[in-house]
Write an enzyme that holds these catalytic residues in place. Structure first.
Site, mmCIF file in Angstrom:
data_model
loop_
_atom_site.group_PDB
_atom_site.id
_atom_site.type_symbol
_atom_site.label_atom_id
_atom_site.label_comp_id
_atom_site.label_asym_id
_atom_site.label_seq_id
_atom_site.Cartn_x
_atom_site.Cartn_y
_atom_site.Cartn_z
ATOM 1 C CG LEU A 89 58.883 23.354 -42.900
ATOM 2 C CD1 LEU A 89 57.973 22.313 -43.982
ATOM 3 C CD2 LEU A 89 59.095 23.789 -44.035
ATOM 4 N N GLY A 90 58.677 24.939 -38.794
ATOM 5 C CA GLY A 90 57.867 25.194 -38.066
ATOM 6 C C GLY A 90 57.549 24.734 -36.504
ATOM 7 C CD GLU A 91 57.574 22.867 -32.507
ATOM 8 O OE1 GLU A 91 57.699 21.600 -31.286
ATOM 9 O OE2 GLU A 91 59.116 23.078 -32.773
ATOM 10 N N GLY A 113 51.061 22.228 -33.007
ATOM 11 C CA GLY A 113 50.443 21.789 -31.771
ATOM 12 C C GLY A 113 51.072 19.978 -31.517
ATOM 13 N N PRO A 130 57.185 19.614 -33.779
ATOM 14 C CG PRO A 130 58.989 18.814 -33.828
ATOM 15 C CD PRO A 130 58.193 18.689 -33.239
ATOM 16 C CB VAL A 131 55.886 20.689 -39.455
ATOM 17 C CG1 VAL A 131 55.988 20.463 -40.890
ATOM 18 C CG2 VAL A 131 54.612 20.459 -38.571
ATOM 19 C CE LYS A 176 50.849 17.342 -37.943
ATOM 20 N NZ LYS A 176 49.398 17.198 -38.203
ATOM 21 C CG ASP A 181 42.374 21.884 -34.103
ATOM 22 O OD1 ASP A 181 41.241 23.491 -33.665
ATOM 23 O OD2 ASP A 181 43.058 21.394 -33.711
#
Length: 784
Positions: free
Chosen positions: A472-474, A476, A479-480, A494, A591
């Site tokens: 799905l993406g990257e 911090g 990768p997810v 995650k 955060d």
């Protein structure tokens, strides 16, 4: 004599035509100017002829596809420094068009390498003699104004002088090599070469297979000095980047390192790393150990055999075109019944396996089947007496283990969803003590946490072996991936990356903390997976990704009208009020930002990423830390400069986030001459001039309610005031937003309105970390 005359005539004609050909060859361009197009019938060649940019094709999953590639004119024909994604076989070409670099197909499909929403003039795309293909904006005299895109930021399977491995802390860009899936399929394969902790690392689908050892005196521990003596290595480690590159002493001899589909690292034709000989139990030549299947004892190897098959049917197959030979090896090694393997499909993808090798007849003929056989190699022959001794020891061990299991089963409260080979790591991890300290998680070790522990096998199957299609993406954390459980439930996984600034403390913090929190505006944690060095968190799947995915994109932002944006603001506020006031634990998130707000199918917000959160005692007002974590731009001054944080820290972050939601702009997206003017400062200036509506995102110009928007801006400025005591609490802030009869105080000049840098901080830098990839998160005191 006549023969000599004819020979002289032939030589004269040869020289004549070569003289005509040479100027023509030198006219092959190295640059595309605006309006120029590179087609499948043309090419670019660097000025000194070292590299070429051209189209090539390959059969990809039973269809012909065209790729745009950069290759060395003196190296192997199928070694590419850079390769585009696959396009259809009828490619029109690469065009420099109106400040955009685009690959166009005959069917009308486009592949955009670079485009900008800002006006971009006088752009050229040039293939340099370093092998770097750069798209740049130039001044009228031809000198570089700025580089917009470059192929060196997107390496293929080959590293050349000047190309980097590592990470750019400012942009989150990572530089790594990626192997091909097979020797003939130039699509991303299972292996990656990365720069990590002052050494080179090769991974196969996130599992570490090989390490070079730390670089000392221009020499790696696990690479022969004969292969590296001609190189000078450049190491950069600062706030901007962590990177590795090399220069060659012999400029006339092309130098390139290639990561093969089998995981080998080659320098020319010589092997720097033989990752294919790493089996998980040996540490020869830099090989790393990993969790072996219970049936694979140390000593087993894989042997290549050519065989006739008396019965050619495989025991079972996996017809997945995304699996290469090395994936077949890993699958066979993990299956106790597997004895041999090879690829299944004609393009060397997919897998077929055998559970017995009795049907194989060895042969030396080249056209016979190429089969890899798993061969156990015991160190010595056991005598009958030794066997009986081992049987007796094994029997005693089994009885002891059975008794321990009986004692443990009545105490455990962890839910194991599937399998038990890898859940002991998770149970032991969860039951370990964490004191109420910097991480703020109370646990007296008397009770395990009610957290579901998923087996590694379950998550591997759910994510299709962590395939690129599932990614799905990257973030911090790492990768997810999207996955689906056997129950049909969709999940988000995650996976903690070694490149991540976040570590075990943040992982355990988020795991145990969020398991205790339940609210409709907080993302739901389903469980975890802990297997060897693997650390994964399993969440409910959010189909609409994160808020920043929509908010900062010129097209997707149109899907967020004002009503949706205001509902998102309200939802985030409700979640934060729960954390600060009504949950069993008083939690400071630390955060809060757009990328940490996930959106469900109805675009309702859910706060995520609690790796940096802290728990407060109910009567605790503020705390001090020497480890600053979070994202610069969202940090209040007392935290960024002095390490002091409280619930008012989250209020500040929320104020910045609310301005971003109203404007559709990132906080750090403003520049004015030499003065850095962030979104907060921009909003403040507009507010003073009574031009608050100029801040509104143009994509919602037809849907916003003026009074409501102005009220949001007003409250945001109250949230970002310099002194924490002047900021409202989250509950007061929500009341100000929703109750129009509430009289609002006038805001004071906000903190960091001119993007100033902290001065005079004394917080140690030895714990400095970068905590997110999509935005710059810091723990030192030199914000960028």
């Amino acid at each position: 004599m006549a023969t000599n005359v004819q020979l002289l005539k032939f030589l004269f004609l040869l020289l004549f035509f070569s003289s005509l050909w040479t100027p023509h060859a030198q006219q092959i361009p190295d640059t595309l100017k605006p309006g120029d197009m590179l087609t499948s019938l043309s090419r670019l060649v660097s000025s000194e002829g070292r590299f070429t940019l051209t189209f090539t094709w390959s059969s990809l999953f039973e269809r012909n596809c065209t790729f745009l590639v950069i290759s060395s004119t003196s190296g192997p024909s199928k070694t590419y420094l850079w390769i585009s994604g696959a396009n259809d076989s009828n490619v029109l070409g690469l065009e420099n068009k109106a400040g955009a670099l685009i690959i166009m197909g005959q069917a009308g499909n486009l592949m955009t390498l670079y485009s900008s929403t800002q006006p971009t003039n006088n752009t050229v795309a040039t293939l340099l003699d370093s092998g770097n293909f750069i798209f740049q904006e130039v001044y009228s005299n031809g000198s570089t104004k700025r580089v917009l895109w470059q192929s060196f930021d997107n390496p293929g399977n080959t590293l050349v002088p000047g190309m980097k491995l590592g990470i750019n802390h400012k942009t989150g860009q990572t530089w790594s090599l990626r192997s091909w899936l097979t020797r003939d399929l130039p699509i991303p394969g299972p292996f990656s070469l990365e720069w990590e902790g002052n050494q080179l690392v090769i991974r196969r689908r996130e599992v570490v297979y090989w390490k070079s050892g730390v670089l000392r005196e221009n020499q790696f521990e696990n690479i022969s000095p004969n292969l590296t003596s001609m190189y000078h290595f450049n190491i950069v480690s600062n706030d901007d980047e962590e990177s590795f590159s090399f220069d060659s002493e012999n400029q006339n001899q092309p130098s390139q390192w290639t990561l093969t589909d089998m995981g080998r690292l080659h320098e020319g034709q010589k092997s720097m790393a033989r990752t294919d000989e790493c089996y998980g139990y040996n540490i020869d030549g830099g090989c790393q150990m990993w969790n072996l299947s219970v049936c694979r004892k140390p000593g087993y190897t894989v042997e290549l055999n050519r065989s006739y098959l008396v019965n050619g049917d495989a025991s079972y197959t996996i017809p997945d075109p995304n699996l290469g030979m090395i994936d077949c090896k890993a699958n066979c090694s993990a299956n106790c019944s597997c004895a041999a393997y090879t690829t299944l499909l004609g393009n060397w993808t997919g897998c077929r396996f055998w559970t017995t090798i009795s049907n194989f007849t060895p042969t030396d003929m080249e056209n016979s089947d190429q089969v890899y056989i798993l061969s156990p190699k015991p160190s010595q022959t056991e005598t009958g007496k030794t066997k009986w001794l081992w049987i007796a020891i094994g029997s005693i061990a089994l009885h002891v283990a059975f008794f321990c299991i009986l004692c443990y089963r009545h105490r455990r409260r962890i839910i194991v969803l599937q399998g038990n080979n890898d859940t002991n790591d998770g149970k032991q991890f969860l039951s370990s003590e964490i004191s109420m300290g910097e991480n703020g998680i109370p646990n007296n070790r008397k009770k395990a946490h009610d957290v579901s522990v998923f087996s590694y096998e379950c998550i591997t199957i759910a994510t299709n072996n962590f395939s690129l299609e599932s990614k799905l993406g990257e973030g911090g954390f790492g990768p997810v991936y999207k996955g689906k459980l056997p129950t049909g439930q969709e999940i988000a996984v995650k996976r903690l990356s070694r490149n991540s600034g976040q570590g075990i403390i943040e992982f355990k913090n988020e795991l145990i903390l969020i398991s205790k929190l339940q609210h409709t505006n907080l993302v739901k944690l389903l469980g975890c997976c802990i297997f060897g060095e693997e650390r994964m968190l399993i969440y409910e799947y959010m189909p609409n990704k994160s808020l920043d995915y929509f908010l900062f994109d010129s097209n997707r932002s149109k899907l967020l009208d004002w009503n949706k944006r205001f509902n998102i603001i309200e939802g985030i506020a409700q979640g934060m009020i729960y954390l600060h006031k009504y949950s069993r634990l008083k939690v400071i998130h630390r955060d809060l930002k757009a990328s940490n707000i996930l959106l469900d199918e109805s675009m309702n917000p859910k706060i995520s990423d609690f790796g940096m959160a802290r728990i407060f005692k109910q009567n605790e007002l503020e705390a001090n830390t020497n480890r600053i974590v979070g994202t610069y731009g969202y940090m209040p001054p007392e935290y960024a400069m002095e390490g002091v944080f409280s619930i008012k820290s989250d209020v500040y972050s929320f104020g910045v986030l609310m301005l971003e939601i109203v404007s559709g702009r990132r906080n750090n997206s403003f520049n004015q001459f030499d003065l850095v003017l962030n979104l907060v400062g921009y909003a403040w200036d507009l507010w003073k001039e009574d031009k608050g509506l100029d801040l509104v995102d143009p994509t919602i110009s037809d849907s916003f309610v003026a009074n409501q928007v102005l009220r949001c801006i007003h409250v945001s400025l109250l949230c970002v005031e310099e002194d924490a005591v002047d900021r409202p609490t989250m509950s007061d802030m929500l009341s100000m937003l929703t109750n129009e009869s509430t009289q609002l105080p006038l805001p004071k000049k906000p903190a960091f309105s001119n993007g100033r840098k902290p001065i005079g901080a004394t917080i140690p830098k030895k714990e400095s970390k970068v905590h997110t990839a999509n935005e710059i998160s810091i723990s030192d005191m030199d914000p960028r």
